[in-house]
Design a protein around this motif. Structure first.
Motif, mmCIF file in Angstrom:
data_model
loop_
_atom_site.group_PDB
_atom_site.id
_atom_site.type_symbol
_atom_site.label_atom_id
_atom_site.label_comp_id
_atom_site.label_asym_id
_atom_site.label_seq_id
_atom_site.Cartn_x
_atom_site.Cartn_y
_atom_site.Cartn_z
ATOM 1 N N ARG A 170 -95.839 -37.897 26.423
ATOM 2 C CA ARG A 170 -96.507 -38.636 27.506
ATOM 3 C C ARG A 170 -97.995 -38.292 27.501
ATOM 4 N NH1 ARG A 170 -94.952 -40.166 33.412
ATOM 5 N NH2 ARG A 170 -93.396 -41.177 32.147
ATOM 6 N N ARG A 217 -101.393 -38.139 29.427
ATOM 7 C CA ARG A 217 -101.794 -38.092 30.836
ATOM 8 C C ARG A 217 -103.313 -38.089 30.961
ATOM 9 N NH1 ARG A 217 -99.975 -34.022 34.379
ATOM 10 N NH2 ARG A 217 -99.592 -35.659 35.895
ATOM 11 N N GLU A 237 -99.505 -42.163 31.465
ATOM 12 C CA GLU A 237 -99.602 -41.941 32.909
ATOM 13 C C GLU A 237 -101.078 -41.739 33.251
ATOM 14 O OE1 GLU A 237 -97.473 -38.495 34.211
ATOM 15 O OE2 GLU A 237 -98.287 -38.669 36.249
ATOM 16 N N GLN A 278 -99.319 -48.664 34.835
ATOM 17 C CA GLN A 278 -99.645 -47.406 34.152
ATOM 18 C C GLN A 278 -100.411 -46.446 35.066
ATOM 19 O OE1 GLN A 278 -98.310 -47.330 31.193
ATOM 20 N NE2 GLN A 278 -97.954 -49.552 31.083
#
Ligand SMILES: C[S@@+](CC[C@H](N)C(=O)[O-])C[C@H]1O[C@@H](n2cnc3c(N)ncnc32)[C@H](O)[C@@H]1O
Length: 293
Positions: free
Chosen positions: A120, A122, A154, A209
């Motif tokens: 992920r 970030r 994210e 998002q």
């Protein structure tokens, strides 16, 4: 006591020559009224505060700082106006496009390698104003990851201005805001609202998002970030506040992750300079280093 008396004589004297009032004198005059409203004037650059006070005083037809201080003491609505005017929300999509191009070409591959397949990514947009910055970041990431659905995204975006965040959350922009974007980007990531050709809305694939938050950078609780975009925010702050914000960013970033500042912002001469390496100096892209490296 003696010191205070001298200081007051100096301030009154300087005020009688109101054009010559120094930035420091102005901060002294207004510091207690800021405190009474739970705000801290010292975090801002004095030249910036002076310009914003001048603007509000001009609107009210006032020429004397002490008269304006009296108005602020009695009128919380005017304090709110002044405080709001300290939040400069100017922004646009892909502001300084070279920064986004360089980030996509040189920094993204490093982040992807760091995160690893299935990971992920970030990103924090700190001081996101009306949303153009986090939406640009989302579009950049989505287009970079087009051929790979191995990664998730994210983006956290925050601003102290409620108005700015509410605007950002709507994701609706005038045709003027999107007219400089490449037509294929507009077609792919925006949709026209109605038949009027005057307003566009960011697609939900982009909106989804991002999580928006109304809060101060210093109180935003985020960790393990791969890149922070904090552009055109530090410029309004005094050195001490800049140091606090930069060391907060250092704590929030993963090891070897990235910080992107505005083109007119620098880390030169700050104590925090040793915490970051300018990997792309022209674009103001820095990489976190550990203090003992
Ligand atoms: C000039 S805009 C920059 C917007 C965007 N980052 C860009 O570069 O286009 C600065 C924004 O930072 C926000 N801001 C200033 N200080 C802040 C703080 N301490 N915490 C959160 N937002 C802040 C302001 O409200 C404003 O919306």
């Amino acid at each position: 006591m003696y010191f205070i008396a001298i200081k007051q004589i100096r301030v009154v004297h300087v005020l009688s020559l109101s054009n010559l009032t120094t930035d420091e004198d102005v901060l002294n005059i207004f510091s207690s009224v800021f405190k009474s409203y739970g705000a801290d004037i010292t975090r801002y650059k004095s030249s910036f505060i002076k310009r914003r006070l001048g603007r509000r005083m001009g609107i009210l037809g006032l020429k004397n700082y002490l008269d304006y201080e009296q108005v602020l003491k009695k009128n919380s609505v005017e304090f709110e106006e002044l405080f709001m005017s300290l939040s400069i929300n100017v922004t646009n999509f892909f502001r300084d496009s070279i920064v986004y191009e360089s980030f996509k070409s040189f920094i993204m591959p490093k982040i992807l390698a760091n995160v690893g397949p299935g990971g992920r990514i970030r990103i924090w947009s700190a001081g996101c104003a009306s949303g153009e910055e986090p939406y640009s970041i989302a579009i950049m990431l989505l287009s970079a990851l087009e051929k790979s659905d191995n990664f998730s995204i994210e983006i956290v975006a925050n601003d102290i201005s409620r108005k700015a965040i509410e605007y950002a959350q709507r994701g609706k922009y005038s045709v003027k805001s999107v007219e400089k974007l490449p037509p294929n980007v507009v077609t792919k990531y925006f949709q026209k609202i109605g038949n009027t050709n005057t307003e566009y809305e960011v697609n939900s694939s982009v909106k989804n998002q991002i999580s928006f938050k109304i809060c101060d950078i210093l109180s935003n609780d985020v960790k393990q970030i791969d890149a922070i975009f904090c552009r055109n925010v530090l410029i309004y702050y005094g050195r001490e506040s800049q140091e606090l914000i930069l060391s907060k960013f250092h704590k929030c970033l993963k090891e070897h992750s990235y910080l992107v500042l505005g083109m007119d912002e620098t880390m030169l001469g700050r104590k925090c300079e040793k915490l970051f390496n300018p990997v792309m100096a022209r674009e103001r892209i820095y990489q976190k280093i550990l203090p003992n490296n």
